[in-house]
Design a protein around this motif. Sequence first.
Motif, PDB file in Angstrom:
ATOM      1  N   LEU A 253       0.842  -1.199   0.000  1.00 60.38           N
ATOM      2  CA  LEU A 253       0.000   0.000   0.000  1.00 60.38           C
ATOM      3  C   LEU A 253       0.878   1.249   0.000  1.00 60.38           C
ATOM      4  O   LEU A 253       0.843   2.062   0.924  1.00 60.38           O
ATOM      5  CB  LEU A 253      -0.933  -0.020   1.213  1.00 60.38           C
ATOM      6  N   VAL A 254       1.640   1.406  -1.057  1.00 59.19           N
ATOM      7  CA  VAL A 254       2.649   2.467  -1.121  1.00 59.19           C
ATOM      8  C   VAL A 254       2.043   3.856  -1.250  1.00 59.19           C
ATOM      9  O   VAL A 254       2.702   4.854  -0.966  1.00 59.19           O
ATOM     10  CB  VAL A 254       3.607   2.200  -2.305  1.00 59.19           C
ATOM     11  N   HIS A 255       0.804   3.946  -1.687  1.00 56.41           N
ATOM     12  CA  HIS A 255       0.158   5.253  -1.862  1.00 56.41           C
ATOM     13  C   HIS A 255      -0.841   5.574  -0.743  1.00 56.41           C
ATOM     14  O   HIS A 255      -1.571   6.551  -0.842  1.00 56.41           O
ATOM     15  CB  HIS A 255      -0.566   5.304  -3.216  1.00 56.41           C
ATOM     16  N   LEU A 256      -0.866   4.744   0.305  1.00 55.97           N
ATOM     17  CA  LEU A 256      -1.854   4.952   1.364  1.00 55.97           C
ATOM     18  C   LEU A 256      -1.701   6.315   2.029  1.00 55.97           C
ATOM     19  O   LEU A 256      -2.688   7.007   2.305  1.00 55.97           O
ATOM     20  CB  LEU A 256      -1.743   3.854   2.417  1.00 55.97           C
ATOM     21  N   SER A 257      -0.455   6.718   2.284  1.00 54.84           N
ATOM     22  CA  SER A 257      -0.230   8.010   2.933  1.00 54.84           C
ATOM     23  C   SER A 257      -0.755   9.160   2.082  1.00 54.84           C
ATOM     24  O   SER A 257      -1.274  10.149   2.620  1.00 54.84           O
ATOM     25  CB  SER A 257       1.267   8.208   3.220  1.00 54.84           C
ATOM     26  N   TYR A 258      -0.623   9.041   0.766  1.00 55.03           N
ATOM     27  CA  TYR A 258      -1.142  10.094  -0.118  1.00 55.03           C
ATOM     28  C   TYR A 258      -2.669  10.148  -0.029  1.00 55.03           C
ATOM     29  O   TYR A 258      -3.264  11.229   0.014  1.00 55.03           O
ATOM     30  CB  TYR A 258      -0.712   9.835  -1.561  1.00 55.03           C
ATOM     31  N   GLY A 259      -3.301   8.967  -0.008  1.00 56.15           N
ATOM     32  CA  GLY A 259      -4.755   8.930   0.096  1.00 56.15           C
ATOM     33  C   GLY A 259      -5.240   9.513   1.410  1.00 56.15           C
ATOM     34  O   GLY A 259      -6.198  10.297   1.444  1.00 56.15           O
ATOM     35  N   LEU A 260      -4.555   9.157   2.515  1.00 58.50           N
ATOM     36  CA  LEU A 260      -4.942   9.691   3.813  1.00 58.50           C
ATOM     37  C   LEU A 260      -4.717  11.192   3.887  1.00 58.50           C
ATOM     38  O   LEU A 260      -5.486  11.914   4.530  1.00 58.50           O
ATOM     39  CB  LEU A 260      -4.158   8.985   4.924  1.00 58.50           C
ATOM     40  N   SER A 261      -3.656  11.682   3.249  1.00 61.46           N
ATOM     41  CA  SER A 261      -3.400  13.126   3.250  1.00 61.46           C
ATOM     42  C   SER A 261      -4.522  13.866   2.525  1.00 61.46           C
ATOM     43  O   SER A 261      -4.949  14.947   2.954  1.00 61.46           O
ATOM     44  CB  SER A 261      -2.050  13.432   2.599  1.00 61.46           C
ATOM     45  N   ILE A 262      -5.020  13.275   1.431  1.00 61.79           N
ATOM     46  CA  ILE A 262      -6.143  13.886   0.705  1.00 61.79           C
ATOM     47  C   ILE A 262      -7.393  13.919   1.586  1.00 61.79           C
ATOM     48  O   ILE A 262      -8.101  14.932   1.659  1.00 61.79           O
ATOM     49  CB  ILE A 262      -6.422  13.120  -0.604  1.00 61.79           C
ATOM     50  N   ALA A 300     -10.462   3.725  -2.449  1.00 61.68           N
ATOM     51  CA  ALA A 300     -10.502   2.738  -3.535  1.00 61.68           C
ATOM     52  C   ALA A 300      -9.426   3.036  -4.575  1.00 61.68           C
ATOM     53  O   ALA A 300      -8.686   2.128  -4.994  1.00 61.68           O
ATOM     54  CB  ALA A 300     -11.888   2.737  -4.175  1.00 61.68           C
ATOM     55  N   VAL A 301      -9.331   4.295  -4.988  1.00 61.83           N
ATOM     56  CA  VAL A 301      -8.331   4.685  -5.986  1.00 61.83           C
ATOM     57  C   VAL A 301      -6.920   4.479  -5.438  1.00 61.83           C
ATOM     58  O   VAL A 301      -6.026   3.970  -6.132  1.00 61.83           O
ATOM     59  CB  VAL A 301      -8.532   6.157  -6.416  1.00 61.83           C
ATOM     60  N   THR A 302      -6.720   4.857  -4.162  1.00 59.67           N
ATOM     61  CA  THR A 302      -5.405   4.700  -3.532  1.00 59.67           C
ATOM     62  C   THR A 302      -4.984   3.234  -3.490  1.00 59.67           C
ATOM     63  O   THR A 302      -3.825   2.898  -3.776  1.00 59.67           O
ATOM     64  CB  THR A 302      -5.433   5.270  -2.102  1.00 59.67           C
ATOM     65  N   THR A 303      -5.908   2.356  -3.127  1.00 62.98           N
ATOM     66  CA  THR A 303      -5.594   0.928  -3.061  1.00 62.98           C
ATOM     67  C   THR A 303      -5.239   0.372  -4.433  1.00 62.98           C
ATOM     68  O   THR A 303      -4.246  -0.363  -4.590  1.00 62.98           O
ATOM     69  CB  THR A 303      -6.795   0.151  -2.489  1.00 62.98           C
ATOM     70  N   LEU A 304      -6.012   0.725  -5.454  1.00 60.46           N
ATOM     71  CA  LEU A 304      -5.754   0.237  -6.811  1.00 60.46           C
ATOM     72  C   LEU A 304      -4.410   0.727  -7.340  1.00 60.46           C
ATOM     73  O   LEU A 304      -3.630  -0.058  -7.896  1.00 60.46           O
ATOM     74  CB  LEU A 304      -6.889   0.673  -7.745  1.00 60.46           C
ATOM     75  N   THR A 305      -4.134   2.024  -7.174  1.00 59.10           N
ATOM     76  CA  THR A 305      -2.862   2.567  -7.671  1.00 59.10           C
ATOM     77  C   THR A 305      -1.682   1.991  -6.884  1.00 59.10           C
ATOM     78  O   THR A 305      -0.604   1.777  -7.442  1.00 59.10           O
ATOM     79  CB  THR A 305      -2.843   4.098  -7.582  1.00 59.10           C
ATOM     80  N   SER A 306      -1.882   1.732  -5.583  1.00 58.90           N
ATOM     81  CA  SER A 306      -0.818   1.145  -4.765  1.00 58.90           C
ATOM     82  C   SER A 306      -0.467  -0.255  -5.245  1.00 58.90           C
ATOM     83  O   SER A 306       0.713  -0.590  -5.416  1.00 58.90           O
ATOM     84  CB  SER A 306      -1.246   1.087  -3.293  1.00 58.90           C
ATOM     85  N   LEU A 307      -1.486  -1.068  -5.463  1.00 56.65           N
ATOM     86  CA  LEU A 307      -1.244  -2.443  -5.909  1.00 56.65           C
ATOM     87  C   LEU A 307      -0.607  -2.476  -7.294  1.00 56.65           C
ATOM     88  O   LEU A 307       0.270  -3.294  -7.573  1.00 56.65           O
ATOM     89  CB  LEU A 307      -2.569  -3.221  -5.913  1.00 56.65           C
TER      90      LEU A 307
END
Length: 336
Positions: A253-262, A300-307
Motif C-alpha cells: 500500500l505504497v500510496h496509502l499516505s497520499y490517500g490519507l493526506s487527501i 478505492a483509488v489509492t488501493t488500486l494505484t498502490s497495488l
Amino acid sequence: MNVSLSVWLLTVVALCALVAVDFFIGRKPHDVSLREAGTWTIVWVVLACLFGVGLYFYGGGGPTGEFFAGYITEKSLSVDNLFVFVLIMAKFAVPSQYQQRVLMVGVIVALVLRAGFIAAGAAIISAFSWVFYLFGAFLIWTAWKLIQDARKEEHEEEYQENKLLKMAERRFGVADRYHGTKLFITENGKRIMTPMLVVMLAIGSTDVLFALDSIPAIYGLTQDPYIVFTANAFALMGLRQLYFLIGGLLKKLVHLSYGLSIILGFIGVKLVLHALHESGVHVPEISIPFSLGFIVLVLAVTTLTSLRASKKQEQKQKQEQEQEQAEAEAEAEGVA
C-alpha cells in the motif's frame, strides 16, 4: 442526536464485553493464522455494520451516515498506524506468539486514551466554536506533513523510542529477554520491566500521537460525542486481527499516505467551511453523503494505484535480478 445516559452506559458495557470476549479468546499465546485473523476481521466489520443499522432505526439516516463516514476514516487511519506497529514489533524483536497479546493491550490503552481525547474535544467544541478553525488548520498541516513523510519514505526507517519510554527504561531497568507474557520480573533482588511491558508502553504511547489527527478528523465529520466514540471504538476493535491479516499487504500500500493526506486535507477544509458558516459567513457546507462518497472513492483509488505500483516495482526488481544473474553467468563463462 440525543443519547440518554442509559444508552451510553449500555453501549460502554457492550463494548467492554466485546473486548473481554476478544481478550479471552486470544489469551493463550499463539501464532495467529490467516484464517483466524480473517474470520475475526469479518466479525468486527459485521458488528460495526450492524451497529450502523441500529443507529438508522434509533436516530435516522443522518447519524448513520456520520457513523460510517467516521468509521471508515478512523479505520483507514488505523491501517496507516499498523506501519508503525510493524516497526515497533521489529525493533523489540517480539516473538510471533506474543504479538497478539501486545496488540490486544495496545488496543485497550488506545480506547482509554481516545475516550479522554473525545471528552476533551467535546468540551472544547461546546465552549469555543472557533476551535473548528484550529482543527481544520491542524488537519491541513497534517495532510501536508503526510505527503512530505511519504516522499521521504519514513515508513522504511527504524522506530525511535520516545522520551517517555526511555525515561521508564532508565527508571525501572529492562530484562535482556522475554519471560513469557510477564510484565515484571525480579532480578538480583530488583524488580525490573520485561521487554513485553516496554513494547506495550511503546504502542500505547505512540497511539497518543495517532489520536492527535484522528480525533479532529472525525469531529470534522460529526460533532456528536456518541458517534465519535463508537466510530473510534469499532475502528480500533479488530485492529489486532487486521495486523496479522494484512501484514504482508502493508508494504504494497505504497500510496496509502497520499490517500490519507487527501482525506485529512478534505476534512480540514470541511471544518474551516463549517466554522465560517457558524460565524455567519455564507459559504457552502459539505454534506455527509458527499463526504462518505469522497472518502470511499479516495481509498478505492489509492488501493488500486498502490497495488499497480507495487506490481510494477516487483517486476522491475525481478528483471534486475535476472539481468544481474545473466551478467554473473556470462562473467563466469568468460573466466572459465
